[in-house]
Every structure is written in structure tokens, then in C-alpha cells.
Scaffold this active site. Sequence first.
Site, short mmCIF file in Angstrom:
data_model
loop_
_atom_site.label_atom_id
_atom_site.label_comp_id
_atom_site.label_asym_id
_atom_site.label_seq_id
_atom_site.Cartn_x
_atom_site.Cartn_y
_atom_site.Cartn_z
N ASP A 103 5.23 -26.68 -73.12
CA ASP A 103 3.84 -26.48 -73.48
C ASP A 103 3.81 -25.99 -74.93
O ASP A 103 4.83 -25.68 -75.51
CB ASP A 103 3.07 -25.62 -72.48
CG ASP A 103 3.36 -24.14 -72.61
OD1 ASP A 103 4.37 -23.80 -73.23
OD2 ASP A 103 2.57 -23.37 -72.08
N GLU A 130 -6.67 -14.76 -77.48
CA GLU A 130 -7.73 -15.48 -78.18
C GLU A 130 -9.02 -14.66 -78.16
O GLU A 130 -9.66 -14.44 -79.20
CB GLU A 130 -7.98 -16.85 -77.53
CG GLU A 130 -6.87 -17.86 -77.70
CD GLU A 130 -5.76 -17.73 -76.67
OE1 GLU A 130 -5.80 -16.77 -75.87
OE2 GLU A 130 -4.86 -18.59 -76.65
N PHE A 144 -11.75 -17.21 -68.68
CA PHE A 144 -11.16 -18.48 -69.10
C PHE A 144 -10.26 -19.02 -68.00
O PHE A 144 -9.57 -18.28 -67.33
CB PHE A 144 -10.34 -18.27 -70.37
CG PHE A 144 -9.47 -19.46 -70.69
CD1 PHE A 144 -10.04 -20.63 -71.17
CD2 PHE A 144 -8.09 -19.42 -70.49
CE1 PHE A 144 -9.24 -21.73 -71.44
CE2 PHE A 144 -7.30 -20.51 -70.77
CZ PHE A 144 -7.87 -21.67 -71.24
N SER A 145 -10.31 -20.33 -67.79
CA SER A 145 -9.30 -20.95 -66.94
C SER A 145 -8.86 -22.25 -67.59
O SER A 145 -9.62 -22.88 -68.33
CB SER A 145 -9.85 -21.22 -65.54
OG SER A 145 -10.52 -22.46 -65.51
N ALA A 146 -7.61 -22.62 -67.33
CA ALA A 146 -7.07 -23.85 -67.91
C ALA A 146 -7.80 -25.06 -67.36
O ALA A 146 -7.78 -26.14 -67.96
CB ALA A 146 -5.58 -23.93 -67.63
N ASP A 151 1.58 -23.22 -65.31
CA ASP A 151 2.77 -24.06 -65.44
C ASP A 151 3.56 -24.12 -64.13
O ASP A 151 4.48 -24.94 -64.00
CB ASP A 151 3.71 -23.50 -66.52
CG ASP A 151 3.10 -23.55 -67.91
OD1 ASP A 151 2.38 -24.53 -68.18
OD2 ASP A 151 3.33 -22.63 -68.70
N THR A 193 -11.25 -25.21 -66.61
CA THR A 193 -12.55 -25.38 -67.26
C THR A 193 -12.43 -25.42 -68.78
O THR A 193 -13.29 -25.96 -69.45
CB THR A 193 -13.49 -24.22 -66.89
OG1 THR A 193 -12.88 -23.00 -67.34
CG2 THR A 193 -13.70 -24.14 -65.38
N1 LIG Z 1 -9.87 -17.45 -74.05
C1 LIG Z 1 -10.36 -18.67 -74.16
N2 LIG Z 1 -11.68 -18.87 -74.00
C2 LIG Z 1 -12.19 -20.10 -74.08
N3 LIG Z 1 -11.49 -21.19 -74.34
C3 LIG Z 1 -10.18 -21.05 -74.51
C4 LIG Z 1 -9.55 -19.80 -74.44
N4 LIG Z 1 -8.23 -19.98 -74.62
C5 LIG Z 1 -8.06 -21.28 -74.82
N5 LIG Z 1 -9.23 -21.96 -74.75
C6 LIG Z 1 -9.45 -23.38 -74.91
O1 LIG Z 1 -8.88 -24.05 -73.80
C7 LIG Z 1 -7.94 -25.00 -74.24
C8 LIG Z 1 -6.82 -25.08 -73.25
O2 LIG Z 1 -6.14 -23.85 -73.17
P1 LIG Z 1 -4.73 -23.73 -72.42
O3 LIG Z 1 -4.25 -22.34 -72.53
O4 LIG Z 1 -4.81 -24.37 -71.10
O5 LIG Z 1 -3.88 -24.68 -73.26
P2 LIG Z 1 -3.10 -24.34 -74.55
O6 LIG Z 1 -2.73 -22.92 -74.50
O7 LIG Z 1 -3.85 -24.82 -75.73
O8 LIG Z 1 -1.89 -25.26 -74.41
P3 LIG Z 1 -0.55 -24.98 -73.69
O9 LIG Z 1 -0.65 -25.71 -72.40
O10 LIG Z 1 0.39 -25.60 -74.64
O11 LIG Z 1 -0.33 -23.51 -73.53
C9 LIG Z 1 -7.50 -24.49 -75.61
O12 LIG Z 1 -7.03 -25.52 -76.39
C10 LIG Z 1 -8.80 -23.91 -76.16
O13 LIG Z 1 -9.60 -24.93 -76.68
MG LIG Z 2 -1.19 -21.90 -72.46
#
Ligand SMILES: Nc1ncnc2c1ncn2[C@@H]1O[C@H](COP(=O)(O)OP(=O)(O)OP(=O)(O)O)[C@@H](O)[C@H]1O
Ligand SMILES: [Mg+2]
EC number: 7.2.2.6
Length: 665
Positions: free
Chosen positions: A295, A336, A359-361, A505, A363
Site C-alpha cells: 500500500d 490527516e 473516516f473509513s476506507a 489490509d 467511504t
Molecule cells: N481522515 C480522512 N478523512 C477523510 N478522508 C480521508 C482521510 N484520510 C484519507 N482520506 C481520503 O480517503 C482516501 C483513501 O484513504 P486510505 O487510507 O484508504 O488510502 P490511502 O491511505 O490513500 O492509501 P493506502 O491504501 O496506500 O494506505 C485518501 O486518498 C483520501 O482521499
Molecule cells: Mg492507508
Amino acid sequence: MRNAHSQESLRPALIAAFTKLAPQHMLRNPVMAVVWAGTLLAAAATLAGLAAPGFGMAVTAILLITVLFGNFAEAVAESRGRGQAASLRRARQDLMARRIDAAGGEARVPAAELRPGDQVLVEAGELVPADGEIEQGLASINEAAVTGESAPVLREAGTDRSGVIGGTLVLSDRIVVRVTAEPGHSFLDRMIALVEGSSRQKTPNEIALGLLLMVMTLTFAIVVATLPFIGGFVGVEVNPVLLVALLVCLIPTTIGGLLPANGIAGMNRALQANVLAKSGKAVEVAGDIDVLLLDKTGTITHGDRQATAFHALPGVGLPQLREAALLASLADPTPEGKSVVKLAGLALEAPAGAQFVPFSAQTRMSGVDLPGGRVIRKGALAAMAAHVRALGGQVPVALEQRVADIARTGATPLVVSDGRQLLGVIALSDVVKHGIRERFAQLRAMGIKTVMITGDNPLTAAHIAAEAGVDDYIAEARPEDKLARIRAEQAEGRLVAMVGDGTNDAPALAQADIGLAMNSGTQAAKEAGNMVDLDSDPAKLLAVVEIGKQQLITRGALTTFSLANDVSKYFAILPALFAVAIPQMAALNVMQLSSPSSAVLSALVFNAVIIPLLIPLALRGVRFRAAGATALLRRNMLVYGLGGLLLPFIAIKLIDLLLSTLFHL
Ligand SMILES: Nc1ncnc2c1ncn2[C@@H]1O[C@H](COP(=O)(O)OP(=O)(O)OP(=O)(O)O)[C@@H](O)[C@H]1O
Ligand SMILES: [Mg+2]
Ligand SMILES: [K+]
């Protein structure tokens, strides 16, 4: 462990070499069991007067020593693991815990009484009493007791770095930890059991080779057993002690004696690299990996995404964007979210009755619902566009452009909305880890394809992918997309490794052939993977692949060597068998050994001493260079095959010279 690991004394291994003579142990290794049976047979034949007493006794003694050498090799490998296990154990003895009870009070209890779900308080200067996950707070922790690395690491509730290990030292602050492991069943406890060999299972590769060796041994036993009959036809009486000697020289005793040691050493080498493997199989599979999935955030990049700028859309005031971004982040515990609060720099309290949306991965959004119906969100463009359209809003072209501009620099754009109006974008910057490009180049040289798989948008992903030098990337991936990609690669017959740290993951880590979880990661990730890296370094996969390849190559080299030198021993011993009865056999006596008995004894001595001489190689592994498998194979066949053929001729000749001068054989 790197530091704590000490050189064990060889005494216990010497003692174990004798206790391992017990039949229940010997039967697990058929090749050496045959040598052991041959020892007893030679002793019996000597006692029965079927061989010259001096010669019979010498053969018996050398055969016994051969068996002991094999046992010794295994015992040395085990004792190394035991040393490491002991240093792991020292880290988790007699800890006391401050358990929080239902009433919010605190009780001091021995760590051994902690159960999963218990909450414990740990403050600066105290040791973490058990494996767990931080529920509240953040702390810097010294993990030297388990990792040997004394630089402090940061662990924090609500992030993908919330995991803590029992026995590590909290250096600053105060955390509440939820215990995740039963006493005695922590990951380290399981690892200790594995390195001590109590729960070691042979790997499939080891089982296959063991089977092959058994079949060869059986075949040679049958061939040798028929020799007396053939001898009978030509009127030669073959001495039973000589037959046993011939059999032992023919069967693959070198690899038979070193195989268990080699198997144990693979696991131990992984542990020395600070990788806890749940099985030896996992280590060996790593040697055959075709594809590596990583990732982005926290693996390829440092994972500490920081808000660096607010970009308001035309017609939107910067203060308006800043306020909305702040409200959407006040209760967001992710790095973030916190960095947005910091950048906003406003002293604002969350209004009473506010409903936070974490936050969720799935949504890819987070935010807040305020009393009176005000809905504020921040998140990935695609998710935010869908959200706003569902409320009847529109997505201005200027927004898409701004998002693309930010993404093209490698930053992550977070879009902010208030109700159905899109306000602007927050830029989150993250830094690609130093040296990761070189690591990927090394993996490529080994024939491993790297794929970055991220939840982020395609433009950011493309930029980071190019900067890090991965072969391929997948953007806007949800957890199930990671899983699907792994299944697709596997369906095409490829072996897949996955590196990850987050709970999202976990499914992918479980599905991958090698799931390397970061020790700093969540408990779910660590449970799902079949390896944990104590140093939480994603590039560690490189070391794991090397260890796995080295393990397989070493085993192949030892096997080649063993089989090749059995051929040579055959030529040393066969003329001796028939020399007296059939003088023409002398033509086969290419080595010109001084006498038949000296020839037999020299071959047996060589056969025995080669085992301890190769113990260091079996434990350390052959030298490994990043190269294609075919090139390595060709080189090894040459070195170990040819070497295995030639070395015995020279060595046996020298031993023969020595024996004949010393004992006038
Ligand atoms: N705290 C947050 N609040 C709102 N949106 C967020 C937040 N953190 C991440 N995001 C958004 O959600 C998307 C997906 O986040 P996620 O953590 O699933 O993936 P990632 O961290 O970018 O990638 P990876 O899978 O490589 O860790 C991010 O690219 C960002 O646009
Ligand atoms: Mg991540
Ligand atoms: K042999």
C-alpha cells in the site's frame, strides 16, 4: 535480537547428539536411521567374528560418529534458536500491570493474569505488560527489548501504528492499552515455541526432498543386499561389514544429516532479520515470490500525511473553507485529521450535539453532522462528488482542475463540502521513504514485480508510483479491491506477497501467500499475516525474499554436493570389495589407495567428517546475489556438483595416506 543474540556454547549440543540416538528420534530421519542400523549391524558382525576385529571395530566407530555428527548438526541449529528464544523471554518476565477496572479505578496485577479485552494504563518509564493496541493517547516507545533497535518509535491510538508489544518501554506520555493476547499466547510466545522447535513442522519442500532421499536409500539398500548373491555366482564371499560400509557411502548421508539443521536455520535467519515467521513454510515460500503488493501510505511513503494548504474555490472565502475543514476534523483522530486542525489554526470548539462521522476506507470520507441539519464532509474527490450530487449539488470544473493540480505533485487532495456546496480542497503532503527506489530495483533484479495499491486518486498514485519506481499501481482501491487483485494474480499461478499495516489490509494479508505485517500495525493486520516485521520496515520483504531464496538454494547446493560425492565414494570402495577375489577389479582402482581396508575406512571417514564441516554452510546459507534463478542454479550445479565429485578423490586419497602411514594398513 540482533544485539541480544549471543554465541551459545557447544556443550549442550554435544550432549543432545547422544540423546538424539533414541529410536523415536532417529526414525524421523530415514537416511540417518539406516546408518544407525548399519552401526549396530557392523558391531554385531564384528562380535560374531565375521570381520577382522580391528577393522570391524573401526568401521563401527566411524559409523556411530557419522550418526552423532548428524544429530550434532541438528542440535547446534536448535541451540541457536533457543538462545534467541531466551533473550525474547527475558523481555517479558515478571511484569506488573496497572489494570483499569469497571469503576475506572486501577489495580496492580501480574501481567500473566491479563486477558484479552482488559485495559491497562502505561506511563513513561513503565514496561508495556502485554501485547495490545493503544485505545487512548500516544507515546514514544523503546522496543529494543524485542527488536534490538533502540531508536524510539511513535505509537498512537486510532492510527495504523497503534500496536504495542509486551516487554517494550514507554518513554514518554501515557497510554491506555487494550490487551489482545491470552497469557502465553502472544505472537512472541508462539514465535518462541517455533524457534525452540517444539512446534516446528517440516516445510513441503523439505518433506518432498526427505521422501526422495528415502526412496534413494531404499534403492541402494536393495542393490547392496543383492551383492552377496551376485558374489556367490562368481565365487566371491562378500564381508557383511564391507557391505554396510558400501551402503553408507552410497546413501545421501551428507544431506540426510544436514537437512534438519538447514530447516531450522531458515526460521532462525528470519528471526535474526527481526522477522517473526509463523512457519518455516512461510520463509521458504518467500523465496519464490513473483509479485509484491504494497500500500502507499505508510509503506512507500512515511505515512504521516500533513495538511499543507487550503485551496478555496472561486466565490468561496478562505475563512469559510478553513472553518468547515476544521469542523470536519475536530474529532478525526487520523494523522490527516489532526494536521487539518493544526493548519486551520482556529480556536473552535465542537458545537453541542455534533455527530461525528469517522473516516473509513470504504467511504473515503469523514466529517460531522451539526444540529440543525448542517452536513460537513471532507474526503476523496470521487466520494465527495457522489455525496454532493446525492444532496442535489453540482461539481464545478474548477474543483476537478484544482484537485488534479494538487494530485500531480504527489500530494493527496481532500475535498471539503458544506451541505451540497463544495468549498475547496485541502492538500495533504506525504514523503516517499528514502532509499525505497533502490530496494524496488533490487526486487526487479530478482524477477519480482512490485505493485502499489492505494485508496488514493489515480494522479497522486501515478506521481508517487513514478517517484518510488514501482512497476505498476492501482488507485482508488478499497480493501476488497486489494483482495481481488491478489486472487487474480494467484489464479494466474503467481505467488503473491503483500505488505501492510492497517486493519483494512487484513483480508489481503490473509489471502496473500506471504503476508508481511508491520509490527507497528493493528492487531488485526498482525493476526492476518504469516510474518511480522519487528522493525516495521516494508522494505524488509527484500530481506525475507533473500532468506527464502537462500534457504532453497542452500538446500539444493547441499543435495547436489551430497549426491555427487556419493558417486566418488563408490569408486573408492567398490574395487576394495572385490579386489582380492577378482584381480581385474584393480583396473577400477583409479585412486591407487594403499589397501582395501584403508580404502573403505578412508571413504567412511570422509563421509563422516564432511557433515560437521558443512554445518556452517547449512546454518548460514550459501552466498546469495540478486540474480535470476537460472543463473544461480547453473553456477551452483557447477560449484557444488563438480566440487562434490572432485573433493572426495583428493580428500580420500589424503586420508588414505595418513591412515596407511599411521596404522600401516
Ligand atoms: N481522515 C480522512 N478523512 C477523510 N478522508 C480521508 C482521510 N484520510 C484519507 N482520506 C481520503 O480517503 C482516501 C483513501 O484513504 P486510505 O487510507 O484508504 O488510502 P490511502 O491511505 O490513500 O492509501 P493506502 O491504501 O496506500 O494506505 C485518501 O486518498 C483520501 O482521499
Ligand atoms: Mg492507508
Ligand atoms: K553417503
